[in-house]
Design an enzyme around this catalytic site. Structure first.
Site, PDB file in Angstrom:
ATOM      1  N   ASP A  28      14.634  21.850 -30.125  1.00  0.00           N
ATOM      2  CA  ASP A  28      14.175  23.140 -29.604  1.00  0.00           C
ATOM      3  C   ASP A  28      13.426  23.979 -30.627  1.00  0.00           C
ATOM      4  OD1 ASP A  28      16.211  23.859 -31.282  1.00  0.00           O
ATOM      5  OD2 ASP A  28      17.448  24.829 -29.759  1.00  0.00           O
ATOM      6  N   ASP A  39       6.313  -1.217   6.854  1.00  0.00           N
ATOM      7  CA  ASP A  39       6.185  -0.129   5.879  1.00  0.00           C
ATOM      8  C   ASP A  39       6.911   1.119   6.358  1.00  0.00           C
ATOM      9  OD1 ASP A  39       4.804  -1.411   3.869  1.00  0.00           O
ATOM     10  OD2 ASP A  39       2.828  -0.928   4.691  1.00  0.00           O
ATOM     11  N   ASP A  97      10.433  20.434 -34.423  1.00  0.00           N
ATOM     12  CA  ASP A  97      10.851  19.312 -33.584  1.00  0.00           C
ATOM     13  C   ASP A  97       9.690  18.721 -32.791  1.00  0.00           C
ATOM     14  OD1 ASP A  97      13.639  19.126 -34.134  1.00  0.00           O
ATOM     15  OD2 ASP A  97      13.963  20.953 -32.970  1.00  0.00           O
ATOM     16  N   ASN A 132       2.784  -5.126   9.802  1.00  0.00           N
ATOM     17  CA  ASN A 132       2.835  -4.558   8.448  1.00  0.00           C
ATOM     18  C   ASN A 132       3.100  -3.055   8.495  1.00  0.00           C
ATOM     19  OD1 ASN A 132       2.283  -4.763   5.484  1.00  0.00           O
ATOM     20  ND2 ASN A 132       0.643  -3.351   6.039  1.00  0.00           N
ATOM     21  N   ASN A 161       6.837 -14.190   4.614  1.00  0.00           N
ATOM     22  CA  ASN A 161       6.194 -14.208   5.928  1.00  0.00           C
ATOM     23  C   ASN A 161       4.685 -14.408   5.814  1.00  0.00           C
ATOM     24  OD1 ASN A 161       8.536 -13.905   7.384  1.00  0.00           O
ATOM     25  ND2 ASN A 161       8.425 -11.673   7.439  1.00  0.00           N
ATOM     26  N   ASP A 209      20.149  16.988 -32.896  1.00  0.00           N
ATOM     27  CA  ASP A 209      20.904  17.700 -33.914  1.00  0.00           C
ATOM     28  C   ASP A 209      22.302  17.952 -33.353  1.00  0.00           C
ATOM     29  OD1 ASP A 209      21.726  19.163 -36.085  1.00  0.00           O
ATOM     30  OD2 ASP A 209      20.224  20.747 -35.880  1.00  0.00           O
ATOM     31  N   GLU A 235       0.810  -1.219   0.000  1.00  0.00           N
ATOM     32  CA  GLU A 235       0.000   0.000   0.000  1.00  0.00           C
ATOM     33  C   GLU A 235       0.843   1.268   0.000  1.00  0.00           C
ATOM     34  OE1 GLU A 235       0.064  -1.371   4.364  1.00  0.00           O
ATOM     35  OE2 GLU A 235       0.167  -2.224   2.369  1.00  0.00           O
TER      36      GLU A 235
END
Length: 849
Positions: free
Chosen positions: A598, A695, A602, A691, A666, A325, A283
């Site tokens: 540029d 995290d 292009d 958990n 796990n 270029d 999550e």
């Protein structure tokens, strides 16, 4: 307050004078009409953004479960579930919001602007601040920022493909007020310009008639608005999500059905299965990705690279071919006029005067060659050529212009004074020579026969081989007409050539070698002739054994071009359409292609490339089409940006590999243990806490350093690698979990509470400490993690060890662990990390080395 306008407004707007709107009036109109955004952007406050994090189905299920628990009288479990959810969502919200704000701030630095007359002063304002009634100034290369009526225009040509699909520019002109059509609501109206179109040549002043969703473009943009094509980063995370989703569905159904078959408490079994799903679900992936990419964007900004969209960072790091270029990339891009010559190669003042007139009156995008001509006129080497007072310059007025395009590769202006009217052309020598029938030497005209043509061609090629850029200059007396067309560029008189120097950058060769060492090939796509390209490219070490010309590309199939494009480094005399074909051909052969451009033309290639790059000094059109903007046109800056992109991707991969190795193992062990244990292997609230702490330990991953071996080659999403981690390291983690089960049951004869506590601590230690092994492909003792990652990871493990000895243990149903178990934990964790190190090196060998 003024009345709201529509795209069909035809009269002069109220309170709008030749000094433009006042700031106060503009603010009032902005409140009335809203920002100038063709597609409405949803504005949501912090509270609404925070609440969105609760829209996750698993979060909703957990909150429902807490309500049911509270209703059943189990307030402790209900409270723990709510606290875990709130803590997780809050950390996710604050980390994501902070990174997103930083990214938004960077985007503001390169937001599109418009030249607007406010309070009698011309100034640059953000495009979204425009309102009906504003006066605009438009020049070549600008994106038209809103629908507007032309008040004054000179040689204005506009590209309207975004509205009409027509590829050729159309000419626009201001119409006297008495002659204006009643309903000029479509792109055919000659006195109207529209949001989403671009100025190819000319200058104009216009008055805004409509903004935002009331513009012609806004009306179709809302209908056509669709999600941009998935980037490789988004596609990869989606594939990872599907992989995890399949595993979650299988394990959750398995666990729930097994517990139901064993006649265990249905609600407890359901809550256990849901907690297991939460443990398996990454999550924090969106948050980790956003924070990592956001930090990458900030680091890139310090390297003078601005990213418009965070997802583009990973694509940037994945580039293995860069097309560009040569001008401004291999060379300085600062042209210097070297010589002005007649057709036979002798110094000619007449050639320079004609070129100056063309450059002076041309209204297209100013290129370095025009700047060099203008600079020489202002700073003559020969004091005899005082160009502004030259008798051949004084008194001329511009009558018309035939703009430059990549098919003709030349530009013409028509100038007149009392006794003459001249069409003056300058452009690529091969294109100008093709329309000449005479040439001029010392004021005398001669027939441009085959011998003369060959001699001029030889002169042109000789200078090109020296690496000089050349322009040919020609003219013809013409009869006065209101307008002139391309067909008028015929039977011209060749006046001569201009030669320009543009020296290679001192750092170009070294940077190209550095890019090659990091897995990026540089390919040059230039409109110059092959002789100039060969000279310049050879000086910086590029392979010039074969140079492919645009005319060759025209004869190739797409399949053949793909093969040739892979094998060739330099392409010369290529048009924008041919550049686009080359990029597409390389993409079809599984390359990640970056394109640096540029100019106006292009834009298609910038859209086509996996990563479009432009520079801050580029045209509006190019900057709008690009995903990444370089504040300095330099291969060195670009190289640094690529490295930062790879670092960001490397840190995201660490989180993914963590989630599919020990964490998955796990959760798999938990599912398996629920089959043979007479009780749940871990309570649902303990799983949620485990958990959350896991995290929390990963939040600092974005701060971590990345192995040099990883950043020295481009990487792409490889779900097979993630799957292999799941299949090899996951079971290894499960093996140690089952060893822990055995020790707890057979050695310590653990009670249910002791079992829950022992396995909580062991699973938390193994799945968090493994980051120190997985984060590097090499020796974990030599590759040091960041201080933040070290502190958060060790702190989480320490919290897990101390929890059973705190007052919270009673709430969480933990019990203090004996020292002998902590000794076992130390040995088990150490040997587990050693085995993961052995397996990891084999799995990561192809990725990092």
């Amino acid at each position: 307050m003024t009345e709201k306008l529509t795209a069909s407004t035809t009269s002069v707007l109220p309170n709008s004078t030749n000094t433009g709107l006042s700031s106060e009036e503009a603010r009032q109109r902005l409140r009335s009409y809203g920002p100038n955004d063709p597609v409405a952007k949803e504005q949501s406050g912090a509270l609404r953004q925070f609440l969105r994090f609760f829209a996750n189905p698993l979060v909703v299920i957990l909150l429902l479960a807490s309500i049911i628990s509270a209703a059943a009288g189990d307030t402790v479990n209900a409270t723990i579930i709510v606290v875990m959810v709130l803590l997780s969502v809050t950390v996710n919200f604050f980390q994501t919001s902070r990174s997103q704000r930083a990214a938004d701030q960077l985007r503001k630095e390169i937001a599109p602007t418009a030249t607007v007359l406010r309070d009698g002063v011309w100034c640059e304002l953000p495009r979204r601040d425009l309102v009906p009634g504003d006066l605009l100034r438009l020049t070549a290369g600008d994106l038209v920022p809103a629908d507007a009526r032309l008040l004054d225009a000179r040689d204005l040509h506009v590209q309207q493909a975004a509205l009409t699909g027509e590829s050729l520019p159309v000419e626009k002109e201001a119409t006297p007020s008495g002659n204006r059509p009643a309903e000029p609501t479509d792109a055919e109206a000659r006195d109207r310009v529209f949001l989403g179109t671009s100025v190819v040549s000319g200058v104009a002043t216009a008055q805004v008639t409509a903004t935002g969703q009331t513009t012609a473009f806004g009306k179709i943009a809302e209908r056509l608005a669709q999600r941009a094509p998935e980037s490789e980063f988004e596609r990869g995370t989606k594939q990872f999500g599907l992989l995890i989703a399949r595993a979650v569905v299988f394990l959750v159904l398995f666990v729930f059905l097994i517990n139901a078959a064993l006649h265990r408490d249905t609600f407890e079994s359901l809550l256990f299965a849901i907690a297991l799903a939460v443990g398996l679900t990454p999550e924090f992936l969106p948050m980790i990705s956003t924070v990592t990419l956001g930090r990458g964007a900030l680091r890139m900004a310090r390297q003078k690279v601005i990213v418009k969209h965070l997802a583009a960072i990973q694509n940037f790091g994945s580039i293995d071919i860069l097309c560009s270029d040569k001008t401004g990339t291999l060379t300085s891009g600062e042209m210097t006029l070297d010589q002005h010559l007649d057709p036979l190669g002798q110094i000619s003042e007449r050639t320079f005067v004609l070129a100056y007139l063309n450059s002076l009156f041309e209204s297209g995008v100013r290129n370095p060659l025009d700047h060099a001509i203008q600079h020489r006129a202002a700073n003559p080497l020969d004091e005899a050529i005082l160009i502004h007072d030259h008798p051949d310059v004084r008194g001329y007025e511009k009558r018309d212009e035939i703009p430059f395009d990549f098919e003709r590769r030349r530009v013409s202006v028509v100038v007149a004074r009392t006794d003459s009217c001249l069409l003056i052309t300058k452009g690529a020598p091969e294109s100008v020579l093709a329309v000449c029938t005479e040439y001029e030497i010392d004021g005398a005209r001669h027939r441009f026969d085959t011998t003369a043509r060959q001699r001029c061609k030889a002169i042109f090629q000789d200078f090109s081989q020296q690496g000089l850029r050349l322009l040919a200059v020609a003219y013809a007396p013409v009869q006065p007409h209101p307008t002139y067309q391309k067909q008028d560029e015929a039977e011209l008189i060749l006046a001569g050539f201009l030669t320009f120097t543009d020296h290679p950058l001192p750092t170009a060769a070294e940077t190209i070698r550095a890019l090659a060492a990091d897995g990026v090939q540089v390919k040059i796509l230039t409109g110059d002739n092959e002789l100039v390209a060969r000279h310049v490219c050879s000086e910086v070490g590029l392979n010039v054994e074969r140079i492919v010309l645009g005319e060759e590309i025209e004869r190739m199939t797409d399949a053949a071009l793909g093969h040739v494009a892979e094998q060739t480094t330099v392409f010369a005399r290529v048009s924008p359409v041919q550049k686009n074909r080359i990029i597409l051909a390389l993409k079809r052969r599984s390359h990640v292609v970056g394109y640096l451009g540029d100019g106006i033309n292009d834009a298609p290639s910038l859209h086509t490339a996996d990563v479009g790059l432009s520079v801050a000094t580029g045209t509006d059109v190019a900057r709008d089409a690009a995903e990444i903007i370089l504040l300095e046109r330099s291969l060195t800056v670009l190289h640094q940006g690529i490295i930062e992109g790879r670092k960001a991707f490397g840190n995201v991969m660490k989180y993914l590999l963590m989630g599919t190795s020990s964490n998955f193992g796990n959760m798999f062990s938990m599912a398996g243990a629920s089959v043979f244990l007479p009780f749940l292997p871990m309570l649902p609230t303990q799983i949620l806490l485990n958990n959350f702490l896991y995290d929390l330990a990963q939040v600092a991953i974005p701060t971590d350093e990345v192995d040099p071996s990883f950043i020295h080659k481009p990487h792409r999403w490889d779900v097979s690698l993630i799957r292999n981690f799941m299949l090899y390291i996951g079971p290894l983690s499960s093996l140690y979990d089952f060893l822990t089960f055995y020790v707890l049951l057979q050695v310590f004869h653990a009670s249910e509470q002791f079992f829950h506590t022992g396995w909580f601590v062991e699973s938390l230690a193994t799945q968090t400490l493994v980051i120190f092994v997985i984060r590097t492909a090499g020796n974990p003792f030599r590759s040091r993690p960041s201080k933040a990652l070290t502190v958060t990871t060790l702190s989480v493990v320490l919290i897990g060890l101390l929890l059973p000895f705190t007052p919270l243990a009673e709430w969480l149903k933990f019990t203090p662990l004996p020292p002998s178990f902590l000794g076992f934990l130390l040995v088990a964790t150490g040997t587990y990390l050693l085995l993961v190190e052995i397996v990891k090196r084999r799995l990561l060998k192809q990725l990092f080395v």
